[in-house]
Design an enzyme around this catalytic site. Structure first.
Site, PDB file in Angstrom:
ATOM      1  N   CYS A  58      -7.888   4.830  -6.752  1.00 40.31           N
ATOM      2  CA  CYS A  58      -8.182   4.883  -8.174  1.00 40.31           C
ATOM      3  C   CYS A  58      -7.127   4.143  -8.989  1.00 40.31           C
ATOM      4  O   CYS A  58      -6.415   4.746  -9.799  1.00 40.31           O
ATOM      5  CB  CYS A  58      -8.267   6.347  -8.589  1.00 40.31           C
ATOM      6  SG  CYS A  58      -9.619   6.596  -9.699  1.00 40.31           S
ATOM      7  N   GLY A 118      14.841  -9.162  10.095  1.00 39.62           N
ATOM      8  CA  GLY A 118      14.368 -10.032   9.019  1.00 39.62           C
ATOM      9  C   GLY A 118      13.588 -11.244   9.481  1.00 39.62           C
ATOM     10  O   GLY A 118      13.236 -12.092   8.659  1.00 39.62           O
TER      11      GLY A 118
HETATM   12  N1  LLP Z   1      17.705  -3.907  10.512  1.00 42.49           N
HETATM   13  C1  LLP Z   1      17.976  -3.364   9.318  1.00 42.49           C
HETATM   14  C2  LLP Z   1      19.298  -2.810   9.068  1.00 42.49           C
HETATM   15  C3  LLP Z   1      16.981  -3.322   8.326  1.00 42.49           C
HETATM   16  O1  LLP Z   1      17.269  -2.797   7.137  1.00 42.49           O
HETATM   17  C4  LLP Z   1      15.703  -3.850   8.578  1.00 42.49           C
HETATM   18  C5  LLP Z   1      14.631  -3.816   7.582  1.00 42.49           C
HETATM   19  C6  LLP Z   1      15.460  -4.401   9.860  1.00 42.49           C
HETATM   20  C7  LLP Z   1      16.485  -4.416  10.791  1.00 42.49           C
HETATM   21  C8  LLP Z   1      14.132  -4.939  10.267  1.00 42.49           C
HETATM   22  O2  LLP Z   1      13.701  -6.011   9.495  1.00 42.49           O
HETATM   23  P1  LLP Z   1      12.420  -6.818   9.994  1.00 42.49           P
HETATM   24  O3  LLP Z   1      12.784  -7.500  11.270  1.00 42.49           O
HETATM   25  O4  LLP Z   1      11.322  -5.860  10.187  1.00 42.49           O
HETATM   26  O5  LLP Z   1      12.126  -7.792   8.915  1.00 42.49           O
HETATM   27  N2  LLP Z   1       8.927  -2.782   3.520  1.00 42.49           N
HETATM   28  C9  LLP Z   1       9.301  -4.175   3.509  1.00 42.49           C
HETATM   29  C10 LLP Z   1      10.355  -4.504   4.520  1.00 42.49           C
HETATM   30  C11 LLP Z   1      11.610  -3.679   4.390  1.00 42.49           C
HETATM   31  C12 LLP Z   1      12.608  -3.968   5.476  1.00 42.49           C
HETATM   32  C13 LLP Z   1      13.744  -3.009   5.459  1.00 42.49           C
HETATM   33  N3  LLP Z   1      14.751  -3.247   6.443  1.00 42.49           N
HETATM   34  C14 LLP Z   1       8.043  -5.023   3.732  1.00 42.49           C
HETATM   35  O6  LLP Z   1       6.964  -4.450   3.859  1.00 42.49           O
HETATM   36  O7  LLP Z   1       8.113  -6.257   3.733  1.00 42.49           O
END
Ligand code: LLP
Length: 438
Positions: free
Chosen positions: A367, A254
């Site tokens: 589209c 996150g």
């Molecule tokens: N660990 C777990 C258990 C997760 O569910 C996620 C992301 C991460 C790590 C990695 O999070 P990051 O460091 O990448 O923020 N499609 C969305 C983001 C969805 C994230 C889902 N889980 C977007 O484009 O912002």
């Protein structure tokens, strides 16, 4: 060399050459567009390395026993998996597909954690057969299933329990996970997390190593991490009487990045201080040994390294309303603006030293009226054939790409030291028809 416009959101190696072209990893983007076509995603190896090292050093300087896991969902392919494994990273996967890719890339699977709220029996059986290192169990259904699968395979499977701390990280509604009303994790608040720990400890074929949570993404605040870490460590302390020995602890991913010049994501050191500080304080106050800390950045590794490159085609000026500058990609390669209202910057890659005097809406070719990549972008004047670079595009853009309207997914190159390596070829019409059975 002129200064790089909007440098804050471009990869670390970005420059502007004397032709006024953006250069990344020593490669002129105009040349890359000519060689590989557009839309093209350009990943800067120096930025990938700098981000991985930055997070590693920030956390390890405070807690030496920290393991970095790259969250594959942000974007993975075989070349990237090998590169990141070479930096010493482990991985978090959320599907049999991601696991199979890591295996094909030759990544040692003992470094892999399997997340997900509904892993299928087939995925779990395959993971166990391949001797995956760790599974983050997310439901009672999975607890029973995995215990049975591990038993049949004659092994004891190391597992984490994913808990939900009911902490709101104030992300977009669609990317918040650690609250009570979520499909992810066993809520601590309802007593279900306690029951899950009890069942995992009782399961003959599971070895409960620790606890995991993930609040959401991207998280620009530090407070939710500190708050949730303390809460979950408090829970871990209570669970000691059940027999829980917290050997591993993961506050998930996150970690935010700058998409626009106005974004101020905390540096890795600030996340590290908030998380490690809270973890150490809790361990001290509960008299618990400090566990191995796992952190799972996806976006923060891949995001800043990737730049999307498009060619301008039609330009439509609606007098007194707005100017639509349409490019050859759009929501099929980056759904984030349409899905989350995500905001990006744009720079004219072939005129990077020209002042940004125009306000235009950068639209895609799909589209749908909602297919807009950047609303009210401030860019230099463009014409058909101009190249537009959208930085901070490495995470969750190619990863969530689709073949909507049967536009093939873009090609991807990795750049370093003036060399561009094609790491994914452009999807062809034949590729898109390959699964059709006639
Ligand atoms: N660990 C777990 C258990 C997760 O569910 C996620 C992301 C991460 C790590 C990695 O999070 P990051 O460091 O990448 O923020 N499609 C969305 C983001 C969805 C994230 C889902 N889980 C977007 O484009 O912002």
């Amino acid at each position: 060399m002129t200064t790089v416009p909007k440098a804050k959101v471009f990869p670390v190696s970005t420059q502007v050459n004397d032709r006024g072209h953006l250069v990344i990893g020593g490669c002129d983007l105009v040349d890359l567009a000519a060689e590989f076509g557009t839309p093209l995603y350009v990943f800067d190896e120096a930025t990938l390395r700098a981000q991985a090292e930055g997070f590693g050093e920030a956390f390890r300087s405070l807690h030496a026993d920290t393991t970095l896991l790259y969250a594959c969902k942000a974007f993975i392919n075989v070349a990237l998996a090998r590169l990141l494994a070479g930096y010493g990273l482990g991985f978090d996967v959320v599907s049999g597909g991601e696991l199979a890719l890591l295996r094909a890339a030759g990544v040692p699977l003992d470094r892999v954690y399997f997340h997900g709220n509904n892993k299928t029996p087939e995925e779990l059986a395959q993971a166990v057969e391949w001797r995956i290192g760790h599974v983050a169990v997310d439901s009672f259904h999975e607890l029973a299933l995995l215990d049975e699968i591990a038993g049949r395979a004659g092994i004891v499977q190391p597992v984490m329990i994913r808990v939900s701390p009911s902490t709101d990280p104030h992300t977009h509604r669609l990317t918040t996970t650690g609250v009570l009303d979520s499909k992810f994790g066993f809520p601590i608040e309802t007593g279900q997390a306690k029951e899950a720990v009890r069942q995992a400890l009782a399961a003959k074929n599971l070895d409960l190593e620790g606890l995991h949570f993930h609040l959401g993404s991207p998280i620009f605040e530090l407070e939710p991490y500190a708050e949730a870490v303390e809460l979950v460590m408090g829970f871990a302390s209570e669970m000691r009487e059940q027999g829980l020995e917290l050997r591993q602890f993961s506050p998930g991913g996150g970690y935010a990045i700058a998409y626009t010049e106005a974004d101020e994501p905390p540096p890795p050191s600030a996340y590290a201080e908030a998380i490690v500080g809270a973890m150490k304080r809790s361990c001290a106050s509960h008299g618990m040994p400090e566990p191995t800390l796992l952190i799972e950045p996806g976006r923060a590794i891949a995001g800043p390294a990737g730049v999307a490159l498009y060619t301008v085609g039609a330009i439509k000026d609606v007098p007194g309303v707005r100017t639509y500058v349409s490019v050859d990609g759009g929501m099929g390669d980056n759904i984030r603006p349409a899905l989350y209202g995500a905001v990006y910057e744009a720079v004219v890659a072939n005129a990077a030293s020209e002042p940004a005097t125009e306000t235009v809406t950068i639209a895609g070719k799909y589209c749908e009226s909602g297919d807009v990549l950047v609303h009210d972008a401030r860019i230099a004047p463009v014409e058909a054939g101009s190249l537009i670079a959208i930085p901070a595009s490495g995470a969750y853009a190619p990863a969530m790409a689709s073949t909507y309207n049967l536009n093939g997914r873009p090609a991807i190159v990795l750049v370093e030291g003036g060399r561009a390596t094609l790491i994914r070829r452009r999807e062809s019409y034949a590729d898109m028809m390959a699964q059709d059975v006639v």
